[in-house]
Design a protein around this motif. Sequence first.
Motif, PDB file in Angstrom:
ATOM      1  N   MET A   1       0.833  -1.113  -0.023  1.00  0.00           N
ATOM      2  CA  MET A   1      -0.087   0.111  -0.032  1.00  0.00           C
ATOM      3  C   MET A   1       0.915   1.228   0.129  1.00  0.00           C
ATOM      4  O   MET A   1       1.876   1.566   0.613  1.00  0.00           O
ATOM      5  CB  MET A   1      -1.018   0.055   1.250  1.00  0.00           C
ATOM      6  CG  MET A   1      -1.921   1.169   1.268  1.00  0.00           C
ATOM      7  SD  MET A   1      -2.716   1.113   2.636  1.00  0.00           S
ATOM      8  CE  MET A   1      -4.271   0.439   2.254  1.00  0.00           C
ATOM      9  N   ASN A   2       0.472   2.180  -0.889  1.00  0.00           N
ATOM     10  CA  ASN A   2       1.023   3.489  -0.818  1.00  0.00           C
ATOM     11  C   ASN A   2       1.189   4.114   0.541  1.00  0.00           C
ATOM     12  O   ASN A   2       0.117   4.253   1.272  1.00  0.00           O
ATOM     13  CB  ASN A   2       0.525   4.180  -2.126  1.00  0.00           C
ATOM     14  CG  ASN A   2       1.269   5.672  -2.243  1.00  0.00           C
ATOM     15  OD1 ASN A   2       2.130   5.825  -1.409  1.00  0.00           O
ATOM     16  ND2 ASN A   2       0.882   6.113  -3.154  1.00  0.00           N
ATOM     17  N   ASP A   3       2.270   4.874   0.900  1.00  0.00           N
ATOM     18  CA  ASP A   3       2.187   5.390   2.057  1.00  0.00           C
ATOM     19  C   ASP A   3       1.296   6.488   2.266  1.00  0.00           C
ATOM     20  O   ASP A   3       0.928   6.747   3.328  1.00  0.00           O
ATOM     21  CB  ASP A   3       3.673   6.012   2.597  1.00  0.00           C
ATOM     22  CG  ASP A   3       4.936   4.999   2.785  1.00  0.00           C
ATOM     23  OD1 ASP A   3       4.215   3.861   3.150  1.00  0.00           O
ATOM     24  OD2 ASP A   3       5.971   5.201   2.900  1.00  0.00           O
ATOM     25  N   ALA A   4       1.034   7.222   1.137  1.00  0.00           N
ATOM     26  CA  ALA A   4       0.063   8.260   1.179  1.00  0.00           C
ATOM     27  C   ALA A   4      -1.282   8.046   1.550  1.00  0.00           C
ATOM     28  O   ALA A   4      -2.333   8.621   1.885  1.00  0.00           O
ATOM     29  CB  ALA A   4      -0.053   8.998  -0.052  1.00  0.00           C
ATOM     30  N   ASN A   5      -1.681   6.644   1.391  1.00  0.00           N
ATOM     31  CA  ASN A   5      -2.963   5.985   1.568  1.00  0.00           C
ATOM     32  C   ASN A   5      -3.083   5.547   3.030  1.00  0.00           C
ATOM     33  O   ASN A   5      -4.109   5.016   3.331  1.00  0.00           O
ATOM     34  CB  ASN A   5      -3.300   4.896   0.637  1.00  0.00           C
ATOM     35  CG  ASN A   5      -3.345   5.595  -0.794  1.00  0.00           C
ATOM     36  OD1 ASN A   5      -3.774   6.579  -0.841  1.00  0.00           O
ATOM     37  ND2 ASN A   5      -3.251   4.557  -1.723  1.00  0.00           N
ATOM     38  N   LYS A   6      -1.994   5.361   3.829  1.00  0.00           N
ATOM     39  CA  LYS A   6      -2.070   4.914   5.100  1.00  0.00           C
ATOM     40  C   LYS A   6      -2.475   5.957   6.085  1.00  0.00           C
ATOM     41  O   LYS A   6      -2.237   6.895   5.924  1.00  0.00           O
ATOM     42  CB  LYS A   6      -0.659   4.447   5.432  1.00  0.00           C
ATOM     43  CG  LYS A   6      -0.096   3.084   4.781  1.00  0.00           C
ATOM     44  CD  LYS A   6       0.954   2.509   5.223  1.00  0.00           C
ATOM     45  CE  LYS A   6       1.528   1.623   4.604  1.00  0.00           C
ATOM     46  NZ  LYS A   6       2.971   0.990   5.049  1.00  0.00           N
TER      47      LYS A   6
END
Length: 57
Positions: A1-6
């Motif tokens: 998962m992309n860090d921006a989505n966490k």
Amino acid sequence: MNDANKLTLEQEFKLAIYTKKVYRLSNKNIKMYLIETLKQMMIKDNIIKYFIKNSMS
């Protein structure tokens, strides 16, 4: 998962608190809060779009 989505740790904590509160609500209240939340998210999207559109000029 992309860090921006966490979620951040603080966001995960808030989500856990809200989850507990939601489970205590009646179905009628849940539906009312869900509709209000969706409305506020749409307003937020409109504000973001407005600022993006006007920042280009």
